[in-house]
Design a protein around this motif. Sequence first.
Motif, short mmCIF file in Angstrom:
data_model
loop_
_atom_site.label_atom_id
_atom_site.label_comp_id
_atom_site.label_asym_id
_atom_site.label_seq_id
_atom_site.Cartn_x
_atom_site.Cartn_y
_atom_site.Cartn_z
N LEU A 31 11.32 8.32 0.23
CA LEU A 31 12.15 8.68 -0.92
C LEU A 31 13.38 7.79 -0.87
O LEU A 31 13.96 7.58 0.20
CB LEU A 31 12.54 10.16 -0.85
CG LEU A 31 11.38 11.15 -0.68
CD1 LEU A 31 11.90 12.59 -0.60
CD2 LEU A 31 10.37 11.01 -1.83
N VAL A 32 13.76 7.24 -2.03
CA VAL A 32 14.90 6.31 -2.07
C VAL A 32 15.92 6.79 -3.11
O VAL A 32 15.96 6.29 -4.25
CB VAL A 32 14.43 4.86 -2.39
CG1 VAL A 32 15.61 3.89 -2.31
CG2 VAL A 32 13.32 4.42 -1.45
N PRO A 33 16.75 7.79 -2.75
CA PRO A 33 17.79 8.24 -3.68
C PRO A 33 18.91 7.21 -3.79
O PRO A 33 19.21 6.51 -2.83
CB PRO A 33 18.30 9.54 -3.03
CG PRO A 33 17.99 9.39 -1.58
CD PRO A 33 16.75 8.54 -1.48
N GLY A 55 0.81 -1.22 0.00
CA GLY A 55 0.00 0.00 0.00
C GLY A 55 0.83 1.26 0.00
O GLY A 55 0.33 2.35 -0.24
N ASP A 56 2.14 1.13 0.29
CA ASP A 56 3.02 2.31 0.33
C ASP A 56 3.74 2.50 -1.00
O ASP A 56 4.04 1.52 -1.69
CB ASP A 56 4.08 2.15 1.44
CG ASP A 56 3.46 2.05 2.82
OD1 ASP A 56 2.39 2.67 3.02
OD2 ASP A 56 4.04 1.37 3.68
N GLU A 57 4.04 3.76 -1.31
CA GLU A 57 4.83 4.07 -2.49
C GLU A 57 6.19 4.64 -2.09
O GLU A 57 6.29 5.43 -1.14
CB GLU A 57 4.11 5.09 -3.38
CG GLU A 57 2.86 4.51 -4.02
CD GLU A 57 2.12 5.50 -4.92
OE1 GLU A 57 1.20 5.06 -5.63
OE2 GLU A 57 2.45 6.71 -4.91
N CYS A 58 7.23 4.22 -2.82
CA CYS A 58 8.58 4.74 -2.61
C CYS A 58 9.03 5.41 -3.90
O CYS A 58 9.04 4.78 -4.95
CB CYS A 58 9.56 3.61 -2.29
SG CYS A 58 9.18 2.72 -0.78
N ILE A 59 9.42 6.66 -3.80
CA ILE A 59 9.86 7.39 -5.00
C ILE A 59 11.36 7.21 -5.19
O ILE A 59 12.16 7.46 -4.27
CB ILE A 59 9.50 8.89 -4.89
CG1 ILE A 59 7.96 9.03 -4.82
CG2 ILE A 59 10.07 9.68 -6.07
CD1 ILE A 59 7.48 10.45 -4.61
N THR A 60 11.74 6.76 -6.38
CA THR A 60 13.14 6.50 -6.68
C THR A 60 13.38 6.77 -8.17
O THR A 60 12.55 7.41 -8.83
CB THR A 60 13.55 5.08 -6.26
OG1 THR A 60 14.96 4.92 -6.40
CG2 THR A 60 12.84 4.00 -7.08
N THR A 61 14.51 6.30 -8.69
CA THR A 61 14.80 6.47 -10.12
C THR A 61 14.88 5.11 -10.79
O THR A 61 15.16 4.10 -10.16
CB THR A 61 16.15 7.19 -10.33
OG1 THR A 61 17.09 6.64 -9.42
CG2 THR A 61 16.03 8.68 -10.13
#
Length: 376
Positions: A128-130, A76-82
Amino acid sequence: MNVSFYGHVRQYHNIKDEIDANIREILESGQYVMGPVLKRFEKEFAAYHGIEYTVGVGNGTDALWLAFQALGIGPGDECITTSSTFFATAEAIWIAGATAVFVDSDARTNCIDPSKIEAAITPKTKALVPVHLYGQCADMKAVREIADRRGLLVIEDNAQGIGARGDGFRIGELSDAACTSFIIQKNLGCFGDGGAVVTKHEKVDRVVRKLRNHGSDKRSCHSPGCNSRLDDIHAAVLSAKLKHIDEWNALRRKWAARYSACLKDAGNLTLPYESPGYYHVYHLYVIETKKAEHRDPLLNFLNENGIDAKCHYPIAIHQQEGYPWGKGARIAGGIPNTERNAACCISLPMFPELTEQEVDYVIGKVLEWDRKAGVA
Ligand SMILES: *Cc1c(COP(=O)(O)O)cnc(C)c1O
């Protein structure tokens, strides 16, 4: 001349006595799993970062998903990455049961473009996953600022950046966890697989420690976790190598500077960009051909001349048919920089033990190709 892509064996021979002594200590001690040498290395690695805690785990992918789990990131969670990264970044998000959301990378650094993050945030966004791609830190100050304002977690994928620094920040300082890989080809490599979670949160340390060992922090008491421990024999090797990592990274920078100085006039190429004030540790030295149709001819030319050049990464994650699309990930906005990098990237040989003759041979061949490509 042949120039290989990696220098593991040369590195081993350079510090053979230290490595062999540390391995012998393990073999004689009989303490092969969760022993004192692992504990010692965890302390050394935390001290190296100047961050409170380190937990050694089985590999970098586990470091990521165990950190996600410890921080409560799941279905259910979103992780923003590239998408411009090694597959494992998104794979770990998928293993945790969360959804990867890809935003574009910065045109020059190929790390996450912070200006693209805000538009991708939804009520489901949790982290956020840089990625410190190729050994250069992402713009963590900008990432942290967004995370603070929007109440998000930050997990650094630091598989490629051990020893790197940003302009006024260290790895682990601006995040909830920084996850590292020790697979042999990384800047600090053991003789097989290994990884670590570096964190300032006592709770993340405690939970990952438990999860990696069958959910056990007390003898015979378990909850579901996994088996992902860093073996003491690897910790012993890493302990010997950690003493040399700064000197090795300085050598990588020396070879990178030589490549960049000698290739700066190659009109068909774009060279790696170092953000001002950043300490890039060149896990990879990645150039791009200005035209996508030049990439394979240059790669083939180098390979035919004995140079083991490679591509990192020619198929971005969103272009992978094998990724569990739909539930597993989505793209937010256009990602032209990621796609350009995938189409145009070439990694030149880069490791501390290169010789000047090898570097100059590579430079000579790249320039030879560039002159011909310019005419064509
Ligand atoms: C190597 C790597 C990983 C995964 O590490 P493993 O130890 O192979 O599991 C994750 N992310 C990035 C960016 C990597 O380069």
